[in-house]
Design an enzyme around this catalytic site. Structure first.
Site, mmCIF file in Angstrom:
data_model
loop_
_atom_site.group_PDB
_atom_site.id
_atom_site.type_symbol
_atom_site.label_atom_id
_atom_site.label_comp_id
_atom_site.label_asym_id
_atom_site.label_seq_id
_atom_site.Cartn_x
_atom_site.Cartn_y
_atom_site.Cartn_z
ATOM 1 N N ASP A 102 -4.025 -12.815 3.107
ATOM 2 C CA ASP A 102 -5.016 -12.000 3.810
ATOM 3 C C ASP A 102 -4.794 -12.185 5.315
ATOM 4 O OD1 ASP A 102 -7.377 -11.191 5.114
ATOM 5 O OD2 ASP A 102 -8.586 -11.578 3.319
ATOM 6 N N THR A 117 -2.194 11.562 5.999
ATOM 7 C CA THR A 117 -0.871 11.557 5.377
ATOM 8 C C THR A 117 -1.029 11.477 3.867
ATOM 9 O OG1 THR A 117 0.028 10.501 7.335
ATOM 10 C CG2 THR A 117 1.344 10.333 5.339
ATOM 11 N N ARG A 129 -9.536 9.928 -1.451
ATOM 12 C CA ARG A 129 -9.004 10.801 -0.405
ATOM 13 C C ARG A 129 -8.778 12.186 -0.983
ATOM 14 N NH1 ARG A 129 -4.929 7.066 3.193
ATOM 15 N NH2 ARG A 129 -4.690 5.808 1.329
ATOM 16 N N LYS A 158 -10.484 -0.167 14.324
ATOM 17 C CA LYS A 158 -9.170 0.305 14.783
ATOM 18 C C LYS A 158 -9.143 0.464 16.306
ATOM 19 C CE LYS A 158 -6.714 1.007 10.948
ATOM 20 N NZ LYS A 158 -5.368 0.469 10.709
ATOM 21 N N THR A 176 -6.298 -2.991 -1.770
ATOM 22 C CA THR A 176 -6.118 -1.604 -2.221
ATOM 23 C C THR A 176 -4.679 -1.322 -2.621
ATOM 24 O OG1 THR A 176 -5.763 -0.917 0.070
ATOM 25 C CG2 THR A 176 -7.987 -0.655 -0.823
ATOM 26 N N GLY A 177 -3.774 -2.186 -2.247
ATOM 27 C CA GLY A 177 -2.368 -2.004 -2.616
ATOM 28 C C GLY A 177 -2.102 -2.532 -4.014
ATOM 29 N N TYR A 212 -14.407 1.106 10.198
ATOM 30 C CA TYR A 212 -12.993 1.487 10.270
ATOM 31 C C TYR A 212 -12.645 1.978 11.682
ATOM 32 C CZ TYR A 212 -8.638 3.851 8.875
ATOM 33 O OH TYR A 212 -7.327 4.266 8.755
ATOM 34 N N GLY A 239 0.824 -1.212 0.000
ATOM 35 C CA GLY A 239 0.000 0.000 0.000
ATOM 36 C C GLY A 239 0.855 1.257 0.000
ATOM 37 N N PHE A 240 0.186 2.368 0.165
ATOM 38 C CA PHE A 240 0.837 3.680 0.129
ATOM 39 C C PHE A 240 1.903 3.800 1.231
ATOM 40 C CE2 PHE A 240 -0.135 8.066 2.014
ATOM 41 C CZ PHE A 240 0.937 8.674 1.392
HETATM 42 P P1 NAD Z 1 -3.490 1.589 1.611
HETATM 43 O O1 NAD Z 1 -4.886 1.205 1.308
HETATM 44 O O2 NAD Z 1 -2.663 2.189 0.535
HETATM 45 O O3 NAD Z 1 -2.689 0.343 2.198
HETATM 46 C C1 NAD Z 1 -3.284 -0.681 2.938
HETATM 47 C C2 NAD Z 1 -2.723 -1.991 2.436
HETATM 48 O O4 NAD Z 1 -3.305 -3.073 3.183
HETATM 49 C C3 NAD Z 1 -3.050 -2.250 0.961
HETATM 50 O O5 NAD Z 1 -1.875 -2.623 0.276
HETATM 51 C C4 NAD Z 1 -4.064 -3.383 1.018
HETATM 52 O O6 NAD Z 1 -4.034 -4.200 -0.136
HETATM 53 C C5 NAD Z 1 -3.649 -4.107 2.276
HETATM 54 N N1 NAD Z 1 -4.731 -4.894 2.880
HETATM 55 C C6 NAD Z 1 -6.006 -4.505 3.123
HETATM 56 N N2 NAD Z 1 -6.677 -5.501 3.705
HETATM 57 C C7 NAD Z 1 -5.808 -6.539 3.852
HETATM 58 C C8 NAD Z 1 -5.914 -7.851 4.377
HETATM 59 N N3 NAD Z 1 -7.060 -8.298 4.897
HETATM 60 N N4 NAD Z 1 -4.817 -8.643 4.353
HETATM 61 C C9 NAD Z 1 -3.644 -8.207 3.830
HETATM 62 N N5 NAD Z 1 -3.492 -6.975 3.309
HETATM 63 C C10 NAD Z 1 -4.566 -6.154 3.331
HETATM 64 O O7 NAD Z 1 -3.540 2.564 2.878
HETATM 65 P P2 NAD Z 1 -2.382 3.374 3.619
HETATM 66 O O8 NAD Z 1 -2.720 4.805 3.520
HETATM 67 O O9 NAD Z 1 -1.049 2.910 3.181
HETATM 68 O O10 NAD Z 1 -2.628 2.933 5.107
HETATM 69 C C11 NAD Z 1 -1.805 1.973 5.763
HETATM 70 C C12 NAD Z 1 -2.244 1.849 7.217
HETATM 71 O O11 NAD Z 1 -2.125 3.108 7.877
HETATM 72 C C13 NAD Z 1 -3.702 1.404 7.368
HETATM 73 O O12 NAD Z 1 -3.780 0.498 8.456
HETATM 74 C C14 NAD Z 1 -4.416 2.681 7.696
HETATM 75 O O13 NAD Z 1 -5.557 2.445 8.478
HETATM 76 C C15 NAD Z 1 -3.354 3.455 8.466
HETATM 77 N N6 NAD Z 1 -3.581 4.911 8.392
HETATM 78 C C16 NAD Z 1 -3.307 5.604 7.239
HETATM 79 C C17 NAD Z 1 -3.555 6.973 7.190
HETATM 80 C C18 NAD Z 1 -3.258 7.809 5.993
HETATM 81 O O14 NAD Z 1 -3.507 9.005 5.990
HETATM 82 N N7 NAD Z 1 -2.718 7.260 4.922
HETATM 83 C C19 NAD Z 1 -4.065 7.626 8.344
HETATM 84 C C20 NAD Z 1 -4.349 6.873 9.465
HETATM 85 C C21 NAD Z 1 -4.088 5.517 9.499
HETATM 86 N N1 UDP Z 2 -13.109 15.832 0.785
HETATM 87 C C1 UDP Z 2 -13.553 16.790 -0.132
HETATM 88 N N2 UDP Z 2 -13.511 16.483 -1.454
HETATM 89 C C2 UDP Z 2 -13.035 15.306 -1.925
HETATM 90 C C3 UDP Z 2 -12.566 14.334 -0.990
HETATM 91 C C4 UDP Z 2 -12.640 14.644 0.350
HETATM 92 O O1 UDP Z 2 -13.969 17.888 0.263
HETATM 93 O O2 UDP Z 2 -13.022 15.115 -3.154
HETATM 94 C C5 UDP Z 2 -13.136 16.170 2.213
HETATM 95 C C6 UDP Z 2 -13.806 15.136 3.102
HETATM 96 O O3 UDP Z 2 -15.193 15.373 3.180
HETATM 97 C C7 UDP Z 2 -13.104 15.354 4.420
HETATM 98 C C8 UDP Z 2 -11.696 15.781 4.022
HETATM 99 O O4 UDP Z 2 -11.786 16.210 2.663
HETATM 100 O O5 UDP Z 2 -13.712 16.422 5.121
HETATM 101 C C9 UDP Z 2 -10.667 14.669 4.130
HETATM 102 O O6 UDP Z 2 -11.178 13.540 3.461
HETATM 103 P P1 UDP Z 2 -10.362 12.194 3.299
HETATM 104 O O7 UDP Z 2 -11.300 11.194 2.705
HETATM 105 O O8 UDP Z 2 -9.089 12.452 2.599
HETATM 106 O O9 UDP Z 2 -9.946 11.749 4.772
HETATM 107 P P2 UDP Z 2 -10.687 11.683 6.197
HETATM 108 O O10 UDP Z 2 -12.090 12.188 6.086
HETATM 109 O O11 UDP Z 2 -10.619 10.240 6.556
HETATM 110 O O12 UDP Z 2 -9.846 12.563 7.043
#
Ligand code: NAD
Ligand code: UDP
Ligand code: UDP
Length: 326
Positions: free
Chosen positions: A63, A180, A191, A154, A42-43, A150, A17-18
């Site tokens: 998984d 992030t 996002r 968590k 999603t990755g 979610y 993933g990201f």
């Molecule tokens: P992402 O969707 O890019 O990465 C998540 C990865 O998990 C993907 O590669 C997906 O294929 C894999 N995955 C999902 N379900 C799975 C399963 N059942 N078994 C194995 N793999 C599985 O998201 P991300 O932004 O890289 O987020 C990574 C982690 O950080 C997540 O746990 C997310 O909740 C947490 N997080 C991210 C953010 C952010 O802003 N990016 C903020 C808060 C928390």
């Molecule tokens: N958002 C928006 N336009 C978009 C996507 C998101 O205005 O095209 C808003 C969304 O309603 C939220 C904020 O941007 O208030 C951040 O959304 P995101 O889905 O990135 O993350 P989260 O809500 O989980 O913080």
């Protein structure tokens, strides 16, 4: 570069993933061995394809809701869809991933006595009534709404981490990650940063949900990953039997309205896009900003990359992606 005898074998779930793929780049870069476990929900293999020739890298399609038996020294548990569009696609699977995934990875950590990191989230604070959010705040979460799979998943994972810590003496590290952004975000994950950049680059309307006055605080991925490593590397002997379990907020405290973000993206891309307003999704938090005093104290960490600089790098990434797709 770590020598063979100090090298660690590290499991990263969600590594395709990201965030996971950036974390893996850093771990390999410092000489560790990495096993990436991902079900590619999603990755994408593209996020790690540059690593397939590296002898210290291994990819397993798996998984985490199913047991996994391997031998590792450390675990970073990141597996879970993170964007509202993705995690609401199959909400039951989202909760299973957080809860069953945590149980399996904690069971694995217990068997091999590995230190284990949990990618928790600012969503445990829900739509916060305390601002900025400190780690002691218990949150304001709807248990039955669209985001609950979610948020509550968590929260339950955090409970499991702390119960394994207390009950089985497990060495845990729970980080609450705030919004992030950066290269390798999924272009269609809905996002806000990826949406706005892709819309701006295509000169399409920029979709502001609600009035665009809700706030978020955006952290560039490199800063965040640095925080992960510092947190995970706190040794066990500095006054804590098990290092420092957290929870700890990791994010950038610079807060922006969503409208400000849209205007900045338009300026950086030189786009002709117009702002349009769309309905606000249910339970969308009105404001979010991490208090990172604890991370500053415990990790000597704070983000360095300002939003404009980080967005420029993210825009460059999406420009390359969009041109290679066309
Ligand atoms: P992402 O969707 O890019 O990465 C998540 C990865 O998990 C993907 O590669 C997906 O294929 C894999 N995955 C999902 N379900 C799975 C399963 N059942 N078994 C194995 N793999 C599985 O998201 P991300 O932004 O890289 O987020 C990574 C982690 O950080 C997540 O746990 C997310 O909740 C947490 N997080 C991210 C953010 C952010 O802003 N990016 C903020 C808060 C928390
Ligand atoms: N958002 C928006 N336009 C978009 C996507 C998101 O205005 O095209 C808003 C969304 O309603 C939220 C904020 O941007 O208030 C951040 O959304 P995101 O889905 O990135 O993350 P989260 O809500 O989980 O913080
Ligand atoms: N588990 C796993 N890999 C291991 C060890 C355990 O996936 O190396 C799973 C195991 O299948 C179990 C879960 O982790 O479902 C919790 O393990 P634990 O030992 O804590 O509990 P128990 O097996 O007693 O239910």
């Amino acid at each position: 570069m770590r020598k063979y005898n100090s090298r660690k074998r590290i499991l990263v779930t969600g590594g395709a993933g990201f965030l996971g793929s950036h974390l893996i780049d850093r771990l390999l870069g410092r000489g560790d061995e990495v096993v990436c476990v991902d079900n590619l929900f999603t990755g994408s293999k593209r996020n790690v394809e540059h690593l397939f020739d590296n002898p210290r890298f291994e990819f397993i399609r798996h998984d985490v809701t199913f047991p996994l038996f391997i031998e590792v020294d450390q675990i970073y548990n990141l597996a879970c869809p993170a964007s509202p569009v993705h995690y609401q696609h199959d909400p039951v699977q989202t909760t299973k991933t957080s809860v069953h995934g945590a149980i399996n990875m904690l069971g694995l950590a217990k068997r091999v006595r590995a230190r284990i990191f949990q990618a928790s989230t600012s969503e445990v604070y829900g739509d916060p009534s305390m601002h900025p959010q400190i780690e002691e705040y218990w949150g304001n979460v709807n248990p039955i709404g669209q985001r609950s799979c979610y948020d509550e998943g968590k929260r339950c994972a955090e409970t499991l981490f702390f119960d394994y810590h207390r009950q089985h003496g497990l060495d845990i590290r729970v980080a609450r990650i705030f919004n992030t952004y950066g290269p390798r975000m999924h272009p269609n994950d809905g996002r806000v940063v990826s949406n706005f950049i892709v819309q701006a680059l295509n000169d399409e309307d920029i979709t502001l949900y609600g009035d665009g006055q809700q706030t978020r605080s955006f952290c560039f991925v490199d800063d965040l990953v640095e925080g992960f490593l510092r947190f995970m590397d706190i040794p066990n002997d500095e006054g804590h039997q098990y290092g420092f379990p957290g929870p700890i907020n990791l994010g950038n405290p610079c807060e922006f309205t969503i409208r400000q973000l849209a205007e900045l993206v338009i300026r950086l891309t030189g786009s002709k896009s117009k702002l349009v307003f769309r309905p606000l999704p249910l339970d969308d938090p009105k404001q979010r900003q991490p208090d990172i005093a604890l991370a500053k104290k415990m990790l000597n960490w704070e983000p360095r990359i300002e939003l404009e600089a980080g967005l420029k790098r993210t825009v460059e990434y999406f420009e390359r992606e969009l041109s290679s797709a066309s």
